[in-house]
Design a protein around this motif. Structure first.
Motif, short mmCIF file in Angstrom:
data_model
loop_
_atom_site.label_atom_id
_atom_site.label_comp_id
_atom_site.label_asym_id
_atom_site.label_seq_id
_atom_site.Cartn_x
_atom_site.Cartn_y
_atom_site.Cartn_z
N LEU A 190 -6.42 11.95 -10.82
CA LEU A 190 -4.55 12.46 -9.81
C LEU A 190 -3.98 13.49 -10.17
O LEU A 190 -4.32 13.77 -11.10
CB LEU A 190 -4.11 11.05 -9.83
CG LEU A 190 -4.23 10.15 -9.31
CD1 LEU A 190 -3.54 8.69 -9.21
CD2 LEU A 190 -4.96 10.45 -7.47
N LYS A 246 0.56 -0.65 -0.10
CA LYS A 246 -0.08 -0.01 -0.51
C LYS A 246 1.16 1.11 -0.26
O LYS A 246 1.60 1.41 0.74
CB LYS A 246 -1.26 -0.27 1.31
CG LYS A 246 -1.96 -0.64 1.05
CD LYS A 246 -3.12 -0.44 2.72
CE LYS A 246 -4.57 -1.60 2.63
NZ LYS A 246 -5.25 -1.33 3.35
N TYR A 247 0.48 2.20 -1.09
CA TYR A 247 1.14 3.20 -0.71
C TYR A 247 0.06 4.71 -0.90
O TYR A 247 -1.37 4.52 -1.30
CB TYR A 247 2.13 3.53 -2.08
CG TYR A 247 3.45 2.72 -2.33
CD1 TYR A 247 4.48 2.59 -1.72
CD2 TYR A 247 2.89 1.92 -3.18
CE1 TYR A 247 5.47 1.66 -1.44
CE2 TYR A 247 3.87 0.63 -3.48
CZ TYR A 247 5.01 0.75 -2.48
OH TYR A 247 6.60 -0.25 -2.51
N ASP A 248 -0.06 5.97 -0.27
CA ASP A 248 -0.58 6.97 -0.16
C ASP A 248 -0.18 7.41 -1.85
O ASP A 248 0.90 7.32 -1.74
CB ASP A 248 -0.30 7.74 0.85
CG ASP A 248 -0.72 7.39 2.20
OD1 ASP A 248 0.42 8.03 3.11
OD2 ASP A 248 -1.57 6.56 2.37
N TRP A 249 -1.44 8.11 -2.40
CA TRP A 249 -1.24 9.07 -2.97
C TRP A 249 -0.35 9.63 -3.23
O TRP A 249 0.09 10.08 -4.06
CB TRP A 249 -2.51 9.51 -4.49
CG TRP A 249 -3.37 8.36 -4.30
CD1 TRP A 249 -4.87 7.61 -4.12
CD2 TRP A 249 -3.76 7.23 -5.15
NE1 TRP A 249 -5.05 7.74 -4.28
CE2 TRP A 249 -4.19 6.21 -5.64
CE3 TRP A 249 -2.25 6.65 -6.33
CZ2 TRP A 249 -4.67 5.36 -6.51
CZ3 TRP A 249 -2.12 6.29 -7.29
CH2 TRP A 249 -3.89 4.71 -7.03
N LYS A 250 0.79 10.77 -2.42
CA LYS A 250 0.88 11.36 -2.20
C LYS A 250 2.58 10.86 -2.59
O LYS A 250 3.41 11.85 -2.17
CB LYS A 250 1.47 11.81 -0.83
CG LYS A 250 1.13 11.12 0.69
CD LYS A 250 0.60 12.19 1.99
CE LYS A 250 0.93 11.74 2.83
NZ LYS A 250 0.65 11.83 4.13
N GLU A 251 2.63 9.34 -2.47
CA GLU A 251 4.63 8.53 -2.66
C GLU A 251 4.04 8.62 -3.95
O GLU A 251 5.96 8.28 -4.05
CB GLU A 251 4.14 7.94 -1.19
CG GLU A 251 3.70 8.10 0.03
CD GLU A 251 3.92 6.69 0.90
OE1 GLU A 251 4.56 5.73 0.70
OE2 GLU A 251 2.71 6.26 1.57
#
Length: 57
Positions: free
Chosen positions: A50, A2-7
């Motif tokens: 995004l 899992k990654y946050d979109w900000k990453e």
């Protein structure tokens, strides 16, 4: 994983894959041929929405 979109560093679409870059030289791959039904269109719509550097076809 899992990654946050900000990453996410960058998103690039090729003929066969979506490459989601976590770092400048490290990407997670989504193989287009593995997508079924309307998943390609849904994924492309999501990625387009995004606010991330991207290169989509």
């Amino acid at each position: 994983m899992k990654y946050d979109w900000k990453e996410i560093y960058n998103i690039k679409e090729t003929n066969k894959w979506f490459l989601i870059f976590i770092q400048k030289k490290q990407a997670k791959v989504i193989i287009k041929s593995d997508l079924v039904d309307n998943q390609y269109n849904e994924l492309k719509e999501l990625l387009s929405s995004l606010n991330i550097k991207k290169s989509l076809k």
